[in-house]
Scaffold this motif. Structure first.
Motif, PDB file in Angstrom:
ATOM      1  N   ALA A 287       0.290   3.237 -12.241  1.00  0.00           N
ATOM      2  CA  ALA A 287       1.546   2.526 -12.483  1.00  0.00           C
ATOM      3  C   ALA A 287       1.277   1.033 -12.499  1.00  0.00           C
ATOM      4  O   ALA A 287       0.268   0.573 -11.965  1.00  0.00           O
ATOM      5  N   LYS A 288       2.202   0.283 -13.123  1.00  0.00           N
ATOM      6  CA  LYS A 288       2.028  -1.165 -13.213  1.00  0.00           C
ATOM      7  C   LYS A 288       2.654  -1.789 -11.973  1.00  0.00           C
ATOM      8  O   LYS A 288       3.862  -1.702 -11.761  1.00  0.00           O
TER       9      LYS A 288
ATOM     10  N   GLN B 162       9.393   9.179 -12.336  1.00  0.00           N
ATOM     11  CA  GLN B 162       9.604   8.953 -10.917  1.00  0.00           C
ATOM     12  C   GLN B 162      11.047   9.300 -10.548  1.00  0.00           C
ATOM     13  O   GLN B 162      11.310   9.944  -9.538  1.00  0.00           O
TER      14      GLN B 162
ATOM     15  N   TYR C  76       9.938   0.915 -10.677  1.00  0.00           N
ATOM     16  CA  TYR C  76      10.831   1.903 -10.097  1.00  0.00           C
ATOM     17  C   TYR C  76      11.078   1.580  -8.630  1.00  0.00           C
ATOM     18  O   TYR C  76      12.222   1.581  -8.153  1.00  0.00           O
TER      19      TYR C  76
ATOM     20  N   TRP D  51      -2.599  -2.688 -12.987  1.00  0.00           N
ATOM     21  CA  TRP D  51      -2.453  -1.217 -13.052  1.00  0.00           C
ATOM     22  C   TRP D  51      -3.198  -0.616 -11.884  1.00  0.00           C
ATOM     23  O   TRP D  51      -4.381  -0.810 -11.728  1.00  0.00           O
TER      24      TRP D  51
ATOM     25  N   TYR E   2       3.555  -5.037  -9.623  1.00  0.00           N
ATOM     26  CA  TYR E   2       3.794  -6.474  -9.736  1.00  0.00           C
ATOM     27  C   TYR E   2       3.578  -7.130  -8.387  1.00  0.00           C
ATOM     28  O   TYR E   2       3.984  -6.584  -7.354  1.00  0.00           O
TER      29      TYR E   2
ATOM     30  N   LEU F 121      11.305  -8.398 -15.430  1.00  0.00           N
ATOM     31  CA  LEU F 121       9.938  -8.321 -14.917  1.00  0.00           C
ATOM     32  C   LEU F 121       8.962  -8.965 -15.908  1.00  0.00           C
ATOM     33  O   LEU F 121       8.086  -9.742 -15.532  1.00  0.00           O
TER      34      LEU F 121
ATOM     35  N   PHE G 137       6.720   6.075 -16.618  1.00  0.00           N
ATOM     36  CA  PHE G 137       6.446   6.244 -15.200  1.00  0.00           C
ATOM     37  C   PHE G 137       7.749   6.149 -14.416  1.00  0.00           C
ATOM     38  O   PHE G 137       8.047   6.949 -13.537  1.00  0.00           O
ATOM     39  N   HIS G 138       8.567   5.156 -14.805  1.00  0.00           N
ATOM     40  CA  HIS G 138       9.851   4.968 -14.148  1.00  0.00           C
ATOM     41  C   HIS G 138      10.704   6.216 -14.308  1.00  0.00           C
ATOM     42  O   HIS G 138      11.257   6.749 -13.339  1.00  0.00           O
TER      43      HIS G 138
ATOM     44  N   SER H 155      -0.421   4.878  -8.007  1.00  0.00           N
ATOM     45  CA  SER H 155       0.754   4.851  -7.139  1.00  0.00           C
ATOM     46  C   SER H 155       0.609   5.890  -6.030  1.00  0.00           C
ATOM     47  O   SER H 155      -0.402   6.601  -5.973  1.00  0.00           O
ATOM     48  N   GLU H 156       1.614   5.957  -5.172  1.00  0.00           N
ATOM     49  CA  GLU H 156       1.576   6.906  -4.061  1.00  0.00           C
ATOM     50  C   GLU H 156       1.441   8.349  -4.555  1.00  0.00           C
ATOM     51  O   GLU H 156       0.862   9.196  -3.879  1.00  0.00           O
ATOM     52  N   THR H 157       1.968   8.621  -5.793  1.00  0.00           N
ATOM     53  CA  THR H 157       1.862   9.987  -6.328  1.00  0.00           C
ATOM     54  C   THR H 157       0.516  10.224  -6.979  1.00  0.00           C
ATOM     55  O   THR H 157       0.257  11.310  -7.475  1.00  0.00           O
TER      56      THR H 157
ATOM     57  N   HIS I 231       5.783  -1.299  -8.090  1.00  0.00           N
ATOM     58  CA  HIS I 231       6.057  -1.053  -9.501  1.00  0.00           C
ATOM     59  C   HIS I 231       7.554  -1.104  -9.732  1.00  0.00           C
ATOM     60  O   HIS I 231       8.356  -1.165  -8.791  1.00  0.00           O
TER      61      HIS I 231
ATOM     62  N   ARG J 172      -0.473   8.753  -9.711  1.00  0.00           N
ATOM     63  CA  ARG J 172      -0.442   8.401 -11.122  1.00  0.00           C
ATOM     64  C   ARG J 172      -0.547   6.889 -11.281  1.00  0.00           C
ATOM     65  O   ARG J 172      -0.082   6.136 -10.420  1.00  0.00           O
TER      66      ARG J 172
ATOM     67  N   GLN K  29      14.539   0.761  -6.652  1.00  0.00           N
ATOM     68  CA  GLN K  29      14.940   1.564  -5.498  1.00  0.00           C
ATOM     69  C   GLN K  29      15.186   0.668  -4.281  1.00  0.00           C
ATOM     70  O   GLN K  29      16.187   0.796  -3.589  1.00  0.00           O
TER      71      GLN K  29
ATOM     72  N   GLN L 101       4.012   3.365 -21.206  1.00  0.00           N
ATOM     73  CA  GLN L 101       3.536   4.009 -19.971  1.00  0.00           C
ATOM     74  C   GLN L 101       4.360   3.582 -18.769  1.00  0.00           C
ATOM     75  O   GLN L 101       4.774   4.414 -17.950  1.00  0.00           O
ATOM     76  N   GLU L 102       4.635   2.281 -18.712  1.00  0.00           N
ATOM     77  CA  GLU L 102       5.360   1.732 -17.567  1.00  0.00           C
ATOM     78  C   GLU L 102       6.752   2.347 -17.479  1.00  0.00           C
ATOM     79  O   GLU L 102       7.192   2.767 -16.407  1.00  0.00           O
TER      80      GLU L 102
END
Lengths: 114, 882
Positions: free
Chosen positions: A76-77, B27, A29, A67, A79, A54, B23-24, A70-72, A27, A74, A33, B19-20
């Motif tokens: 997430a989108k 996080q 984030y 979609w 790619y 993106l 989320f960022h 995620s690891e948490t 995703h 929740r 990172q 939402q996307e």
């Protein structure tokens, strides 16, 4: 800021994103990172460039979004690279290497004594 | 289909984007918290990093195509809204564009359907006619038909054609059980139907097998005959009819647009010796009219070069058929059919493009005026962040809306315009197969024109509007002086272009008008008014010999002459001024005329009286001369002058060299000159006559005949009565043509220039109107801009007449420039019309003078109204105006 510089950065960013996504689907984030990590904090990717990039790549069909949890836990989108995207990335990597080579050769050229 | 969903589920994609991004953000916060930063601080820092959720969203949205589409929709909505506020402008613009686009579309439809793609056959544009051209002859007397052995050699030995077909036309008498009927037919080589590649409507076309020895006799019919005589009965296929006295089976009916050789019945022509149709009556050879389809990519010239080799070889075998020095020329079938009329159509197409340019200049100039008024609005939009590209797009969308409106209305105009055009177009040069209408290609063209006009109209004003620094205009009062100056110059330029183009159109129309006038006043040498022309066709076995013809015609002429309303009637073989049989003459005792040729006609004694040709010397043909077929001749003044100069021609004798070569004509026979009559045009209206001879029609029984009737009443009213009299003598003699001599002349000579005049005249009229609107609007606008200046001048004591002169001078200067440029352009362009102009020089000073006078007068009128308004400016109000 000149136009040319933005163009170069944008194109480069696209290539870097494709490369990171190629490692594993992730995703936004996580992409940011990872870019930061791999480049040892050299690239500080701003969200204002990352997300338009993106979406642009998705629009062009180089990335595919999905979609997923995620690891948490929740949603997430995520790619992932498409076949078209991989071809594009390969082409861009080759171009980039050629460019680096050429720039390097010019810079390494011995200066003439005057 | 994802994109459609995305377009309509905008809210959903918005939610996902939100939402996307959230989320960022979350996080990031989570990571900061994990790194030991307190939650509040983590939140603050994450937000700071992120730099505004909404801004990021906006940037993401910009990358998506829906957004672009959406903003385009918005541009359209905005364009509609802003145009609605200015109805008068919109109506003027759309009407001007519709006239331009409509005229262009209609004209293009003619050119496309008549010149570019008129023939519904396989490779219709590559169909090619082959001619043998005598290099010693300057005229257009090429041989276009070939004997069967020549045809076979040409077909098998050439390297340039995909295939070659041959044919010849003949009259066909058929019996459908209800009686003998006559129609036009053609013998065609058996590859013809495959060659043209049109599938039959019913049954089958002719095939190779139909030309084999012993094949059952068949024929194919065209659509019109099938509809007209067999009322479209599909069971008629397979029936056997008597065709030219031989039972033949109808195997197929062709669709309406299949009109090969203008025949109604097609008969197979086998090429083996002794096959039916391979010999003309009297065992004379037949000559095939030959048509080839070029291989794709082969040029006409290359084809001629290939064929000339074959022709050279053939000329050794058939030395009589070929001139001493000859060459082979090739011509596309379309060109051969349309002839000179093509130049007219292309000239009209060029004219209509000029009209379109005038319309576009008009709209561009109106849009410029609008843009000037809207400078403030545009400056505001620019300062609110609209990019130049965006502004240009907005202005282009506006221009597109106008063009689209113009296109829709224009197509409607074109539909009716085309009907009008088809009603006045000369039918002569049109191929039967042509189908003129608004088909897909034409509509596509209209669409292309619309895009073109959008760019032509919109781009200049748009670029002009957003050029330079936009911001100072915000502070100005909405009419920045520098901008006006620039726009003013551009608008003036556009008006000059409009005037210049309409000068060109008017000059073209003027020259055609002079041509029509000149043609109408040509002295034919005979009286065409109140004369009826009837052409007769004798079927085989009816009045074959000279004597039988005399008996038949004597009866017919007597009966017709006794009809009420008829003054006199006469027989003739040929009808001046287009027809003539040519021959070289041998004058007894006077050698040296071998190179000269004369026309001759065979007529009855009433011919001169009926046509009103005056006797100059000697006497006319008498009834006795005709009845006993005496070897006497009446000659024209030119004849007398050319052959005998100042000697007396009466009593001199000569013979026709051609007669010796034709079996049906008396050989080695000398005719004595008994009289000289006035000259009659015999090479068309536009060429002076060559020597002409008249001999008694009883000299031979050869050929079909025509009857000329002088009437005291309108000639068309007598057609039925004359037909009845002819039928009463022999009911099998057919009337090929029955019309007044005037309409015969009209079709041949006057219709094409009149068509050109009407069409070009209409274009010129519309062009003039648009140009005048242009002059008027630019002047009215200038006056409104100068209100302040005029106020100051008047306050300082300027006379009203001074102001009037000032404005008029300004306007007339534009018109005068337009006239000058228009003259220069016309001088260069009217020569393309030269082949359609006659009796007047392409740079006729009278025509040009009149055109200039029209433009200057109308231009002055267009300037007068704004100028008068300027003089009525109240200085007090004008000074407060700003």
């Amino acid at each position: 800021m000149g136009e040319a510089k933005i163009e170069l950065l944008r194109g480069t960013l696209d290539m870097l994103i494709l490369k990171v996504v190629a490692l594993c689907p992730s995703h936004g984030y996580a992409i940011a990172q990872r870019l930061q990590q791999i480049s040892k904090d050299f690239f500080q990717v701003h969200q204002g460039s990352l997300y338009p990039a993106l979406h642009r790549l998705e629009d062009r069909g180089w990335l595919q979004a999905e979609w997923k949890n995620s690891e948490t836990g929740r949603e997430a989108k995520f790619y992932a690279l498409t076949k078209k995207g991989r071809r594009q990335m390969d082409a861009e990597v080759v171009n980039w290497e050629r460019l680096c080579d050429a720039v390097g050769q010019v810079l390494r050229a011995p200066e003439e004594e005057s | 289909m994802r994109w459609i969903r995305r377009l309509f589920q905008k809210s959903r994609s918005e939610k996902q984007l939100d939402q996307e991004l959230r989320f960022h953000l979350d996080q990031q916060i989570a990571d900061y918290v994990a790194a030991g930063i307190p939650l509040d601080e983590a939140r603050r820092r994450a937000r700071l990093d992120f730099g505004g959720l909404e801004r990021v969203k906006e940037e993401v949205r910009d990358t998506r195509w829906e957004t672009r589409l959406d903003s385009l929709f918005r541009d359209f909505r905005y364009a509609f809204r802003s145009l609605r506020k200015d109805r008068r402008f919109v109506l003027t613009a759309i009407l001007a564009l519709a006239l331009g686009i409509g005229a262009t579309t209609a004209m293009f439809s003619l050119v496309y359907n008549l010149l570019i793609d008129p023939l519904p056959y396989k490779g219709g544009n590559r169909l090619t006619v082959v001619k043998i051209h005598d290099m010693k002859e300057s005229g257009n007397r090429d041989r276009e038909s070939f004997s069967i052995p020549e045809f076979i050699d040409c077909r098998t030995q050439n390297h340039v054609f995909e295939d070659v077909v041959g044919s010849y036309n003949l009259n066909v008498l058929y019996d459908d059980g209800k009686g003998l009927r006559k129609t036009g037919g053609a013998f065609v080589t058996t590859n013809t139907f495959e060659f043209f590649g049109v599938p039959p409507l019913l049954g089958r076309g002719l095939t190779q097998e139909d030309g084999n020895p012993g094949a059952p006799p068949v024929f194919v019919m065209n659509y019109r005959l099938w509809q007209g005589e067999f009322s479209g009965d599909s069971t008629v296929v397979g029936k056997t009819l008597l065709v030219n006295g031989k039972p033949r089976t109808l195997v197929g009916v062709m669709p309406p647009r299949f009109q090969a050789y203008g025949a109604r019945i097609w008969l197979p022509l086998g090429l083996y010796p002794g096959a039916e149709g391979t010999a003309a009556p009297g065992n004379l050879p037949v000559y095939l009219w030959t048509l080839g389809r070029l291989k794709p990519g082969t040029s006409l010239r290359a084809a001629a070069a290939d064929l000339v080799v074959i022709a050279r070889r053939l000329s050794k075998f058939y030395p009589k058929e070929y001139p001493e020095q000859f060459t082979v020329t090739t011509q596309s079938e379309v060109e051969a059919v349309m002839g000179d009329f093509r130049t007219m159509l292309y000239a009209l197409l060029a004219a209509v493009f000029m009209l379109l340019l005038i319309a576009c200049s008009n709209i561009a100039s109106l849009l410029l005026a609008r843009a000037t008024v809207r400078q403030r609005e545009i400056a505001i939009r620019a300062s609110l962040g609209a990019s130049r590209g965006r502004l240009i797009r907005q202005l282009l969308v506006e221009s597109f809306v106008l063009s689209a409106g113009g296109c829709a209305l224009g197509c409607w105009f074109a539909y009716f315009g085309l009907k009008e055009l088809m009603a006045i177009i000369p039918q002569g040069p049109l191929p039967d197969e042509a189908d003129v209408g608004l088909n897909a290609a034409v509509l596509l063209f209209a669409l292309g024109i619309t895009v073109l006009t959008t760019i032509l109209n919109g781009l200049t004003p748009a670029l002009h509007t957003v050029r330079g620094d936009l911001y100072p205009r915000l502070t100005a009062s909405g009419k920045s002086v520098s901008g006006d100056f620039r726009h003013g110059r551009l608008r003036a330029g556009l008006v000059i272009v409009e005037v210049a183009l309409s000068i060109v159109l008017l000059a073209g129309a003027g020259l055609l008008m002079r041509t029509c006038f000149a043609l109408a006043h040509v002295d034919l040498g005979y009286k065409s008014k109140n004369a009826l022309l009837v052409r007769l066709i004798f079927p085989e076995g009816h009045a074959d010999t000279a004597d039988q013809k005399r008996v038949f015609l004597r009866q017919v002429l007597d009966r017709v002459t006794s009809l009420p309303g008829v003054t006199s009637a006469a027989e003739t073989v040929l009808v001046p001024p287009y027809e003539g049989w040519q021959s070289g003459l041998t004058v007894a005792g006077k050698p040296g005329f071998e190179k000269l040729t004369s026309f001759f006609d065979m007529c009855s004694e009433g011919y001169f009286q009926t046509l009103g040709i005056p006797l100059v010397r000697g006497r006319l043909l008498s009834k006795n001369d005709v009845d006993s077929a005496r070897r006497v001749a009446v000659v024209s003044q030119t004849f007398a002058h050319v052959y005998f100069f100042q000697d007396d021609p009466i009593g001199q004798k000569f013979k026709f060299n051609v007669f010796d070569q034709v079996p049906e004509l008396p050989h080695d026979t000398y005719f004595e000159i008994i009289g000289v009559v006035g000259d009659v045009l015999n090479q068309g209206l536009q060429t002076s006559p060559i020597p002409q001879v008249y001999i008694p029609y009883t000299t031979t029984g050869f050929g079909n005949r025509a009857i000329l009737v002088r009437t005291a009443v309108p000639p068309d009213s007598l057609v039925a009565a004359v037909r009845e009299q002819i039928r009463a003598v022999d009911r099998d003699v057919a009337l090929q043509e029955a019309k007044s001599l005037e309409s015969y002349l009209y079709e041949r000579s006057y219709q094409t220039p009149e068509f050109g005049l009407t069409t070009l005249g209409t274009f010129a009229g519309i062009g003039l109107l648009l140009a005048i609107i242009g002059v008027f609007s630019v002047m009215a606008y200038n006056v409104s801009l100068q209100t302040h200046e005029i106020g100051v001048r008047m306050a300082l004591g300027a006379q009203q007449s001074k102001i009037l002169t000032m404005i008029l001078t300004k306007g007339m200067r534009l018109v005068a420039w337009g006239v000058v440029i228009g003259f220069v352009a016309s001088y260069g362009l009217t020569r393309f019309l030269a082949s359609q102009i006659w009796g007047v020089s392409a740079t006729d000073p009278w025509t040009f003078g009149t055109v200039a006078a029209i433009i200057l007068t109308v231009g002055l009128a267009a300037c007068l109204l704004p100028a008068r308004r300027a003089t009525q400016v109240d200085p007090l109000i004008a000074l407060r105006y700003e």
